[in-house]
Design an enzyme around this catalytic site. Sequence first.
Site, short mmCIF file in Angstrom:
data_model
loop_
_atom_site.label_atom_id
_atom_site.label_comp_id
_atom_site.label_asym_id
_atom_site.label_seq_id
_atom_site.Cartn_x
_atom_site.Cartn_y
_atom_site.Cartn_z
N GLY A 80 0.83 -1.22 0.00
CA GLY A 80 0.00 0.00 0.00
C GLY A 80 0.85 1.25 0.00
O GLY A 80 0.49 2.27 0.60
N ARG A 101 -0.65 -1.71 -6.45
CA ARG A 101 -1.14 -2.17 -7.76
C ARG A 101 -0.91 -1.13 -8.84
O ARG A 101 -0.76 -1.45 -10.00
CB ARG A 101 -2.64 -2.49 -7.69
CG ARG A 101 -3.00 -3.71 -6.87
CD ARG A 101 -4.50 -3.76 -6.62
NE ARG A 101 -4.95 -2.53 -5.97
CZ ARG A 101 -6.21 -2.24 -5.66
NH1 ARG A 101 -7.15 -3.10 -5.97
NH2 ARG A 101 -6.52 -1.11 -5.07
N ARG A 102 -0.94 0.17 -8.49
CA ARG A 102 -0.91 1.22 -9.53
C ARG A 102 0.51 1.53 -9.97
O ARG A 102 1.27 2.18 -9.25
CB ARG A 102 -1.62 2.47 -9.01
CG ARG A 102 -3.14 2.33 -9.01
CD ARG A 102 -3.81 3.47 -8.31
NE ARG A 102 -3.62 3.44 -6.86
CZ ARG A 102 -4.10 4.35 -6.03
NH1 ARG A 102 -4.77 5.38 -6.48
NH2 ARG A 102 -3.89 4.24 -4.74
N ASP A 124 -0.70 -7.25 -6.67
CA ASP A 124 -1.94 -7.20 -5.90
C ASP A 124 -1.75 -8.16 -4.71
O ASP A 124 -1.48 -9.35 -4.92
CB ASP A 124 -3.08 -7.66 -6.83
CG ASP A 124 -4.45 -7.59 -6.18
OD1 ASP A 124 -4.55 -7.76 -4.95
OD2 ASP A 124 -5.41 -7.37 -6.93
N SER A 160 -7.44 -1.02 12.69
CA SER A 160 -8.27 0.20 12.67
C SER A 160 -9.06 0.24 13.96
O SER A 160 -9.33 -0.81 14.57
CB SER A 160 -9.24 0.14 11.49
OG SER A 160 -10.25 1.13 11.62
N TYR A 167 -15.96 -4.39 6.88
CA TYR A 167 -14.67 -3.69 7.04
C TYR A 167 -14.17 -3.84 8.48
O TYR A 167 -13.02 -4.26 8.71
CB TYR A 167 -14.80 -2.21 6.66
CG TYR A 167 -13.51 -1.46 6.92
CD1 TYR A 167 -12.39 -1.72 6.15
CD2 TYR A 167 -13.40 -0.54 7.95
CE1 TYR A 167 -11.18 -1.08 6.40
CE2 TYR A 167 -12.21 0.11 8.21
CZ TYR A 167 -11.09 -0.16 7.43
OH TYR A 167 -9.90 0.47 7.69
N PRO A 202 -5.59 3.16 13.66
CA PRO A 202 -5.95 4.58 13.53
C PRO A 202 -7.47 4.78 13.47
O PRO A 202 -8.22 3.91 13.05
CB PRO A 202 -5.32 4.99 12.19
CG PRO A 202 -4.44 3.85 11.78
CD PRO A 202 -5.00 2.62 12.43
P1 NDP Z 1 -5.30 4.70 0.97
O1 NDP Z 1 -6.52 4.39 0.18
O2 NDP Z 1 -4.74 6.07 0.89
O3 NDP Z 1 -4.17 3.64 0.66
C1 NDP Z 1 -4.47 2.29 0.54
C2 NDP Z 1 -3.32 1.56 -0.12
O4 NDP Z 1 -3.65 0.18 -0.21
C3 NDP Z 1 -3.03 2.06 -1.51
O5 NDP Z 1 -1.63 2.22 -1.67
C4 NDP Z 1 -3.52 0.93 -2.42
O6 NDP Z 1 -2.69 0.85 -3.55
C5 NDP Z 1 -3.30 -0.28 -1.51
N1 NDP Z 1 -4.12 -1.42 -1.89
C6 NDP Z 1 -5.47 -1.54 -1.83
N2 NDP Z 1 -5.86 -2.74 -2.30
C7 NDP Z 1 -4.71 -3.39 -2.67
C8 NDP Z 1 -4.45 -4.67 -3.23
N3 NDP Z 1 -5.42 -5.54 -3.51
N4 NDP Z 1 -3.15 -5.01 -3.47
C9 NDP Z 1 -2.16 -4.15 -3.19
N5 NDP Z 1 -2.34 -2.93 -2.66
C10 NDP Z 1 -3.61 -2.56 -2.41
O7 NDP Z 1 -5.70 4.38 2.48
P2 NDP Z 1 -4.89 4.50 3.87
O8 NDP Z 1 -3.46 4.78 3.65
O9 NDP Z 1 -5.67 5.36 4.75
O10 NDP Z 1 -5.06 3.02 4.39
C11 NDP Z 1 -3.96 2.15 4.66
C12 NDP Z 1 -4.43 1.10 5.64
O11 NDP Z 1 -4.83 1.74 6.85
C13 NDP Z 1 -5.62 0.28 5.17
O12 NDP Z 1 -5.43 -1.04 5.58
C14 NDP Z 1 -6.80 0.92 5.90
O13 NDP Z 1 -7.84 0.00 6.10
C15 NDP Z 1 -6.14 1.32 7.19
N6 NDP Z 1 -6.79 2.38 7.94
C16 NDP Z 1 -7.12 3.58 7.36
C17 NDP Z 1 -7.73 4.57 8.11
C18 NDP Z 1 -8.16 5.86 7.54
O14 NDP Z 1 -9.07 6.50 8.11
N7 NDP Z 1 -7.55 6.36 6.48
C19 NDP Z 1 -7.97 4.39 9.54
C20 NDP Z 1 -7.60 3.09 10.03
C21 NDP Z 1 -7.01 2.15 9.26
P3 NDP Z 1 -3.13 0.47 -5.03
O15 NDP Z 1 -4.52 0.97 -5.23
O16 NDP Z 1 -2.11 1.16 -5.89
O17 NDP Z 1 -3.00 -1.00 -5.06
C1 8X3 Z 2 -10.77 3.62 9.07
C2 8X3 Z 2 -11.35 4.31 10.26
O1 8X3 Z 2 -13.53 4.82 11.44
O2 8X3 Z 2 -13.42 5.21 9.04
O3 8X3 Z 2 -10.36 2.36 9.41
O4 8X3 Z 2 -13.52 2.97 9.90
S1 8X3 Z 2 -13.03 4.30 10.15
#
Ligand code: NDP
Ligand code: 8X3
Length: 250
Positions: free
Chosen positions: A9, A34-35, A57, A137, A150, A180
């Site tokens: 990610g 992935r991107r 992926d 989370s 989720y 977070p």
């Molecule tokens: P973003 O959407 O900004 O980043 C998510 C990342 O995950 C991207 O780089 C995306 O890359 C990658 N990703 C998604 N699906 C795949 C896949 N199948 N294979 C490989 N890479 C994948 O979100 P965040 O940075 O906020 O989230 C990161 C983590 O933190 C997640 O697990 C999320 O659930 C968790 N989280 C987020 C919170 C929030 O409020 N933002 C709070 C709590 C937890 P690409 O699309 O290029 O593959």
């Molecule tokens: C992301 C935080 O509260 O939007 O994991 O589910 S919340």
Amino acid sequence: MPRTVLITGATSGFGKECARMFAKNGDKVIATGRRADRLKELKEELKDYDVLTLQFDVSDKEAVLENIAFLPSKYKNIDILINSAGLALGLGLAPDALIEDWEQMIDTNIKGLLYVTKAVLPIMIERKSGYIFNLGSIAGSWPYQGGNVYGATKAFVEQFSYNLRTDLKGTNIRVSNIEPGAAKTEFSDVRFKGDSQEAAKVYEGYEPLLAPDIANLIFTLANLPLHVNVNSLEVMPTAQTWAGLHVEKN
Ligand code: NDP
Ligand code: 8X3
């Protein structure tokens, strides 16, 4: 001594910010996602630092195993794994949610995290050292409407992190579940499938967490003395609390 840090990610949000932080610290970073265009941009941005980008992926088991098995020798000895790849899809109540969205969240947040972890574990065990960060989370501990699958995937990540740490007794490998709360990344754009107005509303009227807040914490934990393991770290914006337990009245 530079460490080798594998980040899933890394094309957005927490993962991308971790890539920047560790790379600028002089560590060797393997940034994945992935991107391809995003990976190219990140590589360009960090061209003065030691960064390898890999496109795969996490839910593709063969791709995960192959990419980690065939790492160039310079990057083989992974010291730190940051499992950040993950997503929420939709905020509909369970009866209305799409089963395909549920499947993708399970495939990514649970199975993808497991594939990457399983591929990296032998490397860490052989060297009797390592640090695994899993992005859980607050949704894994605190239910909310529309959080259904989720939140359940993140509850899995929490319990898996603790069980993994238990199984790794005696290996010196550390495991932290990072939990977070609301953080302004691309998370809500993905959850609302590109509806940027709906996504923006999530962060209106208060100061949400930002990706550097979480990356900073991960970086700090990664620099703690080797005998210290933070099992879980729940972090919210100051404006967010647990207030609001709902009572349905007659
Ligand atoms: P973003 O959407 O900004 O980043 C998510 C990342 O995950 C991207 O780089 C995306 O890359 C990658 N990703 C998604 N699906 C795949 C896949 N199948 N294979 C490989 N890479 C994948 O979100 P965040 O940075 O906020 O989230 C990161 C983590 O933190 C997640 O697990 C999320 O659930 C968790 N989280 C987020 C919170 C929030 O409020 N933002 C709070 C709590 C937890 P690409 O699309 O290029 O593959
Ligand atoms: C992301 C935080 O509260 O939007 O994991 O589910 S919340």
